[in-house]
Scaffold this active site. Structure first.
Site, PDB file in Angstrom:
ATOM      1  N   SER A  89       0.726  -1.344   0.012  1.00  0.00           N
ATOM      2  CA  SER A  89       0.132   0.048  -0.018  1.00  0.00           C
ATOM      3  C   SER A  89       0.898   1.371  -0.002  1.00  0.00           C
ATOM      4  CB  SER A  89      -0.877  -0.091   1.303  1.00  0.00           C
ATOM      5  OG  SER A  89      -1.502   1.125   1.560  1.00  0.00           O
TER       6      SER A  89
ATOM      7  N   LYS B 151       2.058  -3.692   6.722  1.00  0.00           N
ATOM      8  CA  LYS B 151       2.295  -3.739   5.172  1.00  0.00           C
ATOM      9  C   LYS B 151       3.895  -3.812   5.048  1.00  0.00           C
ATOM     10  CE  LYS B 151      -1.584  -4.275   3.312  1.00  0.00           C
ATOM     11  NZ  LYS B 151      -2.202  -5.388   2.809  1.00  0.00           N
TER      12      LYS B 151
ATOM     13  N   TYR C 192      -1.917  -0.061  10.297  1.00  0.00           N
ATOM     14  CA  TYR C 192      -1.893  -0.604   9.127  1.00  0.00           C
ATOM     15  C   TYR C 192      -0.909  -0.668   8.057  1.00  0.00           C
ATOM     16  CZ  TYR C 192      -3.873  -1.066   4.326  1.00  0.00           C
ATOM     17  OH  TYR C 192      -3.805  -1.652   2.982  1.00  0.00           O
TER      18      TYR C 192
END
Ligand SMILES: NC(=O)c1ccc[n+]([C@@H]2O[C@H](COP(=O)([O-])OP(=O)(O)OC[C@H]3O[C@@H](n4cnc5c(N)ncnc54)[C@H](O)[C@@H]3O)[C@@H](O)[C@H]2O)c1
Length: 352
Positions: free
Chosen positions: A135, A163, A159
Protein backbone atom coordinates in the site's frame (compact mmCIF):
# COMPACT_ATOMS: atom_id res chain seq x y z
CA UNK A 1 -2.78 -24.26 -17.09
CA UNK A 2 -1.26 -22.69 -13.96
CA UNK A 3 -3.19 -22.85 -10.69
CA UNK A 4 -2.96 -19.59 -8.73
CA UNK A 5 -4.03 -19.24 -5.09
CA UNK A 6 -5.95 -16.03 -4.45
CA UNK A 7 -6.15 -15.23 -0.74
CA UNK A 8 -8.93 -12.74 -0.02
CA UNK A 9 -10.33 -13.56 -3.45
CA UNK A 10 -13.95 -12.69 -2.71
CA UNK A 11 -13.05 -9.14 -1.62
CA UNK A 12 -13.07 -5.95 -3.65
CA UNK A 13 -9.71 -6.12 -5.42
CA UNK A 14 -9.55 -9.93 -5.35
CA UNK A 15 -12.88 -10.51 -7.09
CA UNK A 16 -12.08 -7.97 -9.82
CA UNK A 17 -8.64 -9.51 -10.36
CA UNK A 18 -10.18 -12.95 -10.88
CA UNK A 19 -11.68 -11.72 -14.17
CA UNK A 20 -8.52 -10.92 -16.17
CA UNK A 21 -6.74 -13.91 -14.59
CA UNK A 22 -9.46 -16.29 -15.82
CA UNK A 23 -9.52 -14.54 -19.19
CA UNK A 24 -5.77 -15.13 -19.46
CA UNK A 25 -6.23 -18.83 -18.82
CA UNK A 26 -5.23 -19.24 -15.19
CA UNK A 27 -6.99 -21.73 -12.92
CA UNK A 28 -7.88 -20.17 -9.55
CA UNK A 29 -8.01 -21.49 -6.00
CA UNK A 30 -9.69 -18.92 -3.78
CA UNK A 31 -9.49 -18.69 0.01
CA UNK A 32 -11.51 -16.15 1.96
CA UNK A 33 -12.83 -15.96 5.52
CA UNK A 34 -15.62 -13.54 4.41
CA UNK A 35 -14.69 -11.22 7.29
CA UNK A 36 -15.23 -8.32 4.89
CA UNK A 37 -16.84 -9.82 1.79
CA UNK A 38 -19.33 -12.27 0.40
CA UNK A 39 -18.68 -15.40 -1.68
CA UNK A 40 -21.53 -14.21 -3.91
CA UNK A 41 -18.85 -12.21 -5.71
CA UNK A 42 -17.56 -15.51 -7.16
CA UNK A 43 -20.98 -16.28 -8.67
CA UNK A 44 -20.97 -12.80 -10.18
CA UNK A 45 -17.49 -13.29 -11.63
CA UNK A 46 -18.80 -16.45 -13.29
CA UNK A 47 -21.81 -14.52 -14.61
CA UNK A 48 -19.54 -11.84 -16.09
CA UNK A 49 -17.46 -14.44 -17.93
CA UNK A 50 -20.57 -16.42 -19.02
CA UNK A 51 -19.81 -18.86 -21.86
CA UNK A 52 -16.08 -18.34 -21.54
CA UNK A 53 -16.13 -19.87 -18.10
CA UNK A 54 -15.91 -23.50 -16.98
CA UNK A 55 -16.90 -24.23 -13.36
CA UNK A 56 -13.78 -26.28 -12.71
CA UNK A 57 -11.62 -23.18 -13.20
CA UNK A 58 -12.44 -21.79 -9.75
CA UNK A 59 -12.16 -23.76 -6.51
CA UNK A 60 -13.33 -21.85 -3.46
CA UNK A 61 -12.39 -22.73 0.12
CA UNK A 62 -14.00 -20.66 2.88
CA UNK A 63 -11.48 -20.25 5.68
CA UNK A 64 -8.88 -18.14 7.41
CA UNK A 65 -5.25 -18.04 6.28
CA UNK A 66 -4.20 -18.14 9.96
CA UNK A 67 -5.71 -21.62 10.23
CA UNK A 68 -2.60 -23.59 9.26
CA UNK A 69 -4.17 -27.07 8.99
CA UNK A 70 -6.82 -25.54 6.71
CA UNK A 71 -4.24 -23.71 4.60
CA UNK A 72 -2.08 -26.81 4.35
CA UNK A 73 -5.07 -28.87 3.23
CA UNK A 74 -5.70 -26.42 0.37
CA UNK A 75 -2.11 -26.77 -0.91
CA UNK A 76 -2.20 -30.55 -0.41
CA UNK A 77 -5.52 -31.01 -2.21
CA UNK A 78 -4.26 -29.02 -5.21
CA UNK A 79 -1.10 -31.16 -5.28
CA UNK A 80 -3.07 -34.43 -5.06
CA UNK A 81 -5.29 -33.32 -7.93
CA UNK A 82 -2.11 -32.72 -9.97
CA UNK A 83 -2.90 -29.03 -10.13
CA UNK A 84 -0.32 -27.76 -7.65
CA UNK A 85 -0.46 -24.13 -6.63
CA UNK A 86 2.21 -22.41 -8.68
CA UNK A 87 1.72 -18.83 -7.57
CA UNK A 88 -0.13 -16.78 -4.99
CA UNK A 89 -1.78 -13.39 -5.12
CA UNK A 90 -2.08 -12.40 -1.50
CA UNK A 91 -4.96 -9.98 -0.87
CA UNK A 92 -6.25 -11.35 2.44
CA UNK A 93 -5.99 -8.90 5.29
CA UNK A 94 -7.73 -6.17 7.22
CA UNK A 95 -7.60 -2.80 5.48
CA UNK A 96 -9.42 -0.05 7.40
CA UNK A 97 -6.68 2.44 8.23
CA UNK A 98 -8.59 4.23 11.02
CA UNK A 99 -9.76 0.95 12.59
CA UNK A 100 -6.13 -0.14 12.77
CA UNK A 101 -5.50 2.73 15.22
CA UNK A 102 -8.21 1.37 17.50
CA UNK A 103 -7.54 -2.35 17.10
CA UNK A 104 -3.85 -2.62 16.20
CA UNK A 105 -3.44 -6.20 17.44
CA UNK A 106 -6.19 -7.42 15.11
CA UNK A 107 -4.24 -5.91 12.24
CA UNK A 108 -0.88 -7.40 13.28
CA UNK A 109 -2.49 -10.78 13.81
CA UNK A 110 -4.52 -10.94 10.64
CA UNK A 111 -2.09 -9.25 8.29
CA UNK A 112 1.34 -10.21 9.60
CA UNK A 113 0.72 -13.55 11.32
CA UNK A 114 -1.60 -14.51 8.42
CA UNK A 115 1.16 -13.76 5.93
CA UNK A 116 3.69 -15.78 7.92
CA UNK A 117 1.33 -18.78 7.87
CA UNK A 118 0.94 -18.37 4.12
CA UNK A 119 4.68 -18.07 3.42
CA UNK A 120 5.40 -21.12 5.60
CA UNK A 121 2.91 -23.22 3.62
CA UNK A 122 4.33 -21.91 0.35
CA UNK A 123 7.80 -23.01 1.49
CA UNK A 124 6.46 -26.41 2.52
CA UNK A 125 4.82 -27.00 -0.86
CA UNK A 126 7.60 -25.51 -2.99
CA UNK A 127 5.61 -22.55 -4.25
CA UNK A 128 7.85 -19.48 -4.45
CA UNK A 129 5.94 -16.99 -6.58
CA UNK A 130 3.89 -14.30 -4.87
CA UNK A 131 2.26 -10.98 -5.68
CA UNK A 132 1.55 -9.12 -2.46
CA UNK A 133 -1.01 -6.34 -1.84
CA UNK A 134 1.05 -3.60 -0.30
CA UNK A 135 0.00 0.00 0.00
CA UNK A 136 0.97 3.61 -0.56
CA UNK A 137 0.27 4.10 3.14
CA UNK A 138 3.78 2.81 3.87
CA UNK A 139 5.35 6.04 2.58
CA UNK A 140 6.15 9.23 4.41
CA UNK A 141 4.92 11.82 1.92
CA UNK A 142 6.17 15.18 3.03
CA UNK A 143 6.48 16.93 -0.31
CA UNK A 144 4.38 17.67 -3.38
CA UNK A 145 6.28 15.49 -5.78
CA UNK A 146 5.11 12.03 -6.88
CA UNK A 147 6.33 9.17 -4.70
CA UNK A 148 9.02 6.83 -5.99
CA UNK A 149 9.49 3.24 -4.82
CA UNK A 150 12.72 4.48 -3.23
CA UNK A 151 10.94 7.28 -1.32
CA UNK A 152 11.09 7.25 2.46
CA UNK A 153 9.14 4.45 4.14
CA UNK A 154 7.57 5.64 7.39
CA UNK A 155 3.97 4.55 7.86
CA UNK A 156 1.90 6.60 10.27
CA UNK A 157 -0.64 3.89 11.18
CA UNK A 158 -0.56 0.28 12.39
CA UNK A 159 -2.17 -0.71 9.06
CA UNK A 160 0.76 0.75 7.09
CA UNK A 161 3.21 -0.75 9.58
CA UNK A 162 1.81 -4.23 8.98
CA UNK A 163 2.36 -3.77 5.23
CA UNK A 164 6.00 -2.77 5.80
CA UNK A 165 6.46 -5.75 8.13
CA UNK A 166 5.10 -8.14 5.49
CA UNK A 167 7.35 -6.63 2.80
CA UNK A 168 10.31 -7.12 5.19
CA UNK A 169 9.32 -10.73 5.90
CA UNK A 170 9.13 -11.38 2.16
CA UNK A 171 12.52 -9.72 1.69
CA UNK A 172 14.23 -11.84 4.33
CA UNK A 173 12.55 -14.97 2.97
CA UNK A 174 13.93 -14.09 -0.47
CA UNK A 175 17.42 -13.51 0.92
CA UNK A 176 17.45 -16.63 3.09
CA UNK A 177 16.42 -19.05 0.36
CA UNK A 178 19.27 -18.37 -2.06
CA UNK A 179 17.17 -15.89 -3.98
CA UNK A 180 14.85 -18.59 -5.32
CA UNK A 181 11.64 -16.60 -4.88
CA UNK A 182 9.79 -14.39 -7.31
CA UNK A 183 8.07 -11.63 -5.33
CA UNK A 184 6.23 -8.49 -6.40
CA UNK A 185 5.10 -6.04 -3.74
CA UNK A 186 2.41 -3.95 -5.43
CA UNK A 187 1.99 -0.70 -3.55
CA UNK A 188 -1.52 0.37 -4.46
CA UNK A 189 -2.58 3.98 -4.42
CA UNK A 190 -6.39 4.53 -4.43
CA UNK A 191 -8.41 1.93 -6.32
CA UNK A 192 -12.00 3.02 -7.00
CA UNK A 193 -14.89 2.15 -9.32
CA UNK A 194 -16.22 -1.24 -10.28
CA UNK A 195 -16.34 -3.72 -13.13
CA UNK A 196 -18.18 -2.10 -16.05
CA UNK A 197 -20.99 -4.71 -15.81
CA UNK A 198 -22.05 -3.32 -12.42
CA UNK A 199 -22.22 -6.94 -11.18
CA UNK A 200 -19.30 -6.68 -8.76
CA UNK A 201 -17.95 -3.72 -6.83
CA UNK A 202 -16.75 -2.60 -3.43
CA UNK A 203 -18.90 -4.24 -0.78
CA UNK A 204 -17.63 -3.30 2.68
CA UNK A 205 -19.62 -5.13 5.35
CA UNK A 206 -19.11 -2.31 7.83
CA UNK A 207 -19.45 1.47 7.45
CA UNK A 208 -17.23 2.37 4.48
CA UNK A 209 -13.92 3.98 5.34
CA UNK A 210 -12.65 5.13 1.98
CA UNK A 211 -13.78 8.28 0.20
CA UNK A 212 -15.29 6.76 -2.95
CA UNK A 213 -17.74 4.30 -1.33
CA UNK A 214 -18.82 7.11 1.01
CA UNK A 215 -19.48 9.40 -1.99
CA UNK A 216 -21.63 6.61 -3.48
CA UNK A 217 -23.58 6.19 -0.23
CA UNK A 218 -24.16 9.95 0.02
CA UNK A 219 -25.31 10.08 -3.61
CA UNK A 220 -27.89 7.34 -3.02
CA UNK A 221 -29.08 8.91 0.25
CA UNK A 222 -27.76 6.24 2.63
CA UNK A 223 -25.44 8.79 4.25
CA UNK A 224 -26.61 12.41 4.72
CA UNK A 225 -23.49 14.34 3.87
CA UNK A 226 -19.91 13.72 2.89
CA UNK A 227 -17.48 15.01 5.51
CA UNK A 228 -14.39 16.45 3.83
CA UNK A 229 -11.51 16.52 6.29
CA UNK A 230 -9.92 19.94 5.89
CA UNK A 231 -10.22 22.68 3.28
CA UNK A 232 -7.06 24.45 4.37
CA UNK A 233 -4.43 22.06 3.05
CA UNK A 234 -1.69 23.67 0.95
CA UNK A 235 -3.20 22.37 -2.31
CA UNK A 236 -4.90 24.20 -5.22
CA UNK A 237 -8.39 23.94 -3.68
CA UNK A 238 -7.46 23.25 -0.03
CA UNK A 239 -8.49 19.56 -0.08
CA UNK A 240 -6.20 16.52 -0.11
CA UNK A 241 -4.86 15.17 -3.37
CA UNK A 242 -4.77 11.46 -4.13
CA UNK A 243 -4.00 9.15 -7.05
CA UNK A 244 -7.15 7.26 -8.07
CA UNK A 245 -6.88 4.18 -10.24
CA UNK A 246 -9.75 2.23 -11.82
CA UNK A 247 -10.20 -1.11 -10.08
CA UNK A 248 -10.02 -2.96 -13.44
CA UNK A 249 -6.71 -1.29 -14.21
CA UNK A 250 -5.46 -2.44 -10.83
CA UNK A 251 -6.78 -5.93 -11.62
CA UNK A 252 -4.93 -5.90 -14.97
CA UNK A 253 -1.76 -4.77 -13.18
CA UNK A 254 -1.88 -7.96 -11.08
CA UNK A 255 -2.06 -10.09 -14.22
CA UNK A 256 0.81 -8.19 -15.76
CA UNK A 257 2.87 -8.53 -12.56
CA UNK A 258 2.19 -12.25 -12.28
CA UNK A 259 3.07 -12.83 -15.95
CA UNK A 260 6.24 -10.79 -15.45
CA UNK A 261 7.31 -12.81 -12.40
CA UNK A 262 6.61 -16.17 -14.00
CA UNK A 263 8.58 -15.27 -17.14
CA UNK A 264 11.62 -13.79 -15.42
CA UNK A 265 14.45 -14.79 -13.12
CA UNK A 266 13.79 -14.97 -9.37
CA UNK A 267 13.71 -11.49 -7.88
CA UNK A 268 11.93 -9.24 -5.44
CA UNK A 269 10.46 -6.07 -6.90
CA UNK A 270 8.47 -3.17 -5.44
CA UNK A 271 6.07 -1.37 -7.77
CA UNK A 272 3.83 1.64 -7.21
CA UNK A 273 0.44 1.00 -8.79
CA UNK A 274 -1.20 4.31 -9.56
CA UNK A 275 -1.87 6.51 -12.55
CA UNK A 276 0.53 9.28 -11.58
CA UNK A 277 -2.38 11.75 -11.76
CA UNK A 278 -3.36 13.72 -8.67
CA UNK A 279 -7.02 14.54 -8.04
CA UNK A 280 -8.32 16.57 -5.11
CA UNK A 281 -11.26 15.44 -2.98
CA UNK A 282 -13.34 18.32 -4.36
CA UNK A 283 -12.39 17.44 -7.95
CA UNK A 284 -13.51 13.87 -7.38
CA UNK A 285 -16.82 14.91 -5.83
CA UNK A 286 -17.53 17.39 -8.63
CA UNK A 287 -16.60 14.89 -11.33
CA UNK A 288 -18.84 12.25 -9.73
CA UNK A 289 -21.81 14.63 -9.66
CA UNK A 290 -21.25 15.72 -13.26
CA UNK A 291 -20.68 12.29 -14.79
CA UNK A 292 -23.59 10.70 -12.94
CA UNK A 293 -25.91 13.70 -12.89
CA UNK A 294 -26.52 13.39 -9.15
CA UNK A 295 -26.01 15.36 -5.94
CA UNK A 296 -23.35 14.69 -3.31
CA UNK A 297 -23.96 17.13 -0.44
CA UNK A 298 -20.78 17.75 1.54
CA UNK A 299 -19.47 19.74 4.47
CA UNK A 300 -15.96 20.58 5.58
CA UNK A 301 -14.68 19.45 8.94
CA UNK A 302 -11.35 19.55 10.79
CA UNK A 303 -8.30 17.92 9.25
CA UNK A 304 -8.07 14.25 10.23
CA UNK A 305 -5.07 13.09 12.27
CA UNK A 306 -2.53 11.25 10.13
CA UNK A 307 -3.78 12.61 6.76
CA UNK A 308 -1.29 14.02 4.28
CA UNK A 309 -2.02 16.64 1.62
CA UNK A 310 -0.48 14.93 -1.43
CA UNK A 311 -0.08 11.21 -2.16
CA UNK A 312 0.50 10.52 -5.85
CA UNK A 313 2.50 7.72 -7.46
CA UNK A 314 5.46 8.02 -9.71
CA UNK A 315 4.46 5.00 -11.81
CA UNK A 316 7.33 4.97 -14.28
CA UNK A 317 8.94 1.86 -12.79
CA UNK A 318 5.60 0.03 -13.06
CA UNK A 319 4.98 0.94 -16.69
CA UNK A 320 8.59 0.33 -17.76
CA UNK A 321 8.89 -3.02 -15.95
CA UNK A 322 5.56 -4.50 -16.93
CA UNK A 323 5.16 -2.77 -20.32
CA UNK A 324 1.67 -1.92 -19.16
CA UNK A 325 -0.29 1.31 -18.64
CA UNK A 326 -3.52 2.11 -16.78
CA UNK A 327 -6.20 2.86 -19.41
CA UNK A 328 -9.32 4.11 -17.68
CA UNK A 329 -9.89 7.74 -16.67
CA UNK A 330 -11.69 9.40 -13.76
CA UNK A 331 -14.96 9.62 -15.74
CA UNK A 332 -14.95 5.86 -16.17
CA UNK A 333 -14.14 5.31 -12.48
CA UNK A 334 -17.10 7.49 -11.41
CA UNK A 335 -19.48 5.99 -13.97
CA UNK A 336 -18.68 2.33 -13.22
CA UNK A 337 -18.64 2.82 -9.44
CA UNK A 338 -22.06 4.46 -9.54
CA UNK A 339 -23.48 1.74 -11.81
CA UNK A 340 -22.52 -0.91 -9.23
CA UNK A 341 -23.93 1.20 -6.39
CA UNK A 342 -27.25 1.86 -8.18
CA UNK A 343 -27.73 -1.81 -9.03
CA UNK A 344 -26.65 -3.02 -5.56
CA UNK A 345 -27.45 -0.32 -2.98
CA UNK A 346 -26.92 -2.84 -0.17
CA UNK A 347 -23.99 -4.63 -1.72
CA UNK A 348 -24.46 -8.38 -2.07
CA UNK A 349 -26.82 -8.53 0.91
CA UNK A 350 -30.00 -8.48 -1.20
CA UNK A 351 -28.79 -11.10 -3.64
CA UNK A 352 -29.71 -14.72 -2.98
N1 LIG B 1 -8.76 -1.01 -1.30
C1 LIG B 1 -7.72 -0.22 -1.12
O1 LIG B 1 -7.84 1.00 -1.19
C2 LIG B 1 -6.36 -0.80 -0.82
C3 LIG B 1 -5.23 0.02 -0.93
C4 LIG B 1 -3.97 -0.52 -0.65
C5 LIG B 1 -3.85 -1.86 -0.28
N2 LIG B 1 -4.96 -2.63 -0.18
C6 LIG B 1 -4.80 -4.04 0.24
O2 LIG B 1 -5.32 -4.88 -0.77
C7 LIG B 1 -5.86 -6.07 -0.19
C8 LIG B 1 -7.28 -6.25 -0.69
O3 LIG B 1 -8.03 -5.10 -0.34
P1 LIG B 1 -9.56 -4.94 -0.69
O4 LIG B 1 -9.82 -3.51 -0.90
O5 LIG B 1 -9.96 -5.92 -1.73
O6 LIG B 1 -10.19 -5.34 0.71
P2 LIG B 1 -11.35 -6.37 1.04
O7 LIG B 1 -11.61 -6.28 2.49
O8 LIG B 1 -12.50 -6.19 0.12
O9 LIG B 1 -10.63 -7.75 0.69
C9 LIG B 1 -9.80 -8.44 1.61
C10 LIG B 1 -10.36 -9.85 1.69
O10 LIG B 1 -9.58 -10.61 2.58
C11 LIG B 1 -10.47 -11.38 3.40
N3 LIG B 1 -9.72 -11.65 4.62
C12 LIG B 1 -9.32 -10.76 5.57
N4 LIG B 1 -8.60 -11.39 6.51
C13 LIG B 1 -8.55 -12.70 6.16
C14 LIG B 1 -7.94 -13.85 6.72
N5 LIG B 1 -7.23 -13.77 7.85
N6 LIG B 1 -8.08 -15.03 6.09
C15 LIG B 1 -8.80 -15.11 4.94
N7 LIG B 1 -9.41 -14.07 4.36
C16 LIG B 1 -9.26 -12.87 4.96
C17 LIG B 1 -11.70 -10.50 3.59
O11 LIG B 1 -12.85 -11.23 3.89
C18 LIG B 1 -11.80 -9.85 2.22
O12 LIG B 1 -12.57 -10.61 1.32
C19 LIG B 1 -5.77 -5.88 1.32
O13 LIG B 1 -4.63 -6.57 1.78
C20 LIG B 1 -5.59 -4.38 1.49
O14 LIG B 1 -4.86 -4.06 2.65
C21 LIG B 1 -6.21 -2.13 -0.45
Amino acid sequence: MKNILITGGTGYIGSHTCIPLLEKGYRLTIIDSSVNSSPISILKVKEILKDNFKDELITYYPGDIRDKPFLSSVFLKAKELKKPIQGVIHFAGLKAVSESLLKPLDYWHSNVYGSICLIEEMLKYGCRNIVFSSSASIYESSSFIPILESSKINPSTPYGQTKVAIENILYSTFKSSKNSWRIANLRYFNPIGAHESGLIGENPLDIPNNLFPIICKVANGKIDKLKIFGNDWPTYDGTCIRDYIHIMDLADAHCAALDFLLKNEPQIINLNVGTGIGTSVLDLVNKFMKVNDCKVPYKFSERRKGDLPFIVADNQKLTATLGWQPKRNLNQMCKDGWKWQMANPNGFIDIN
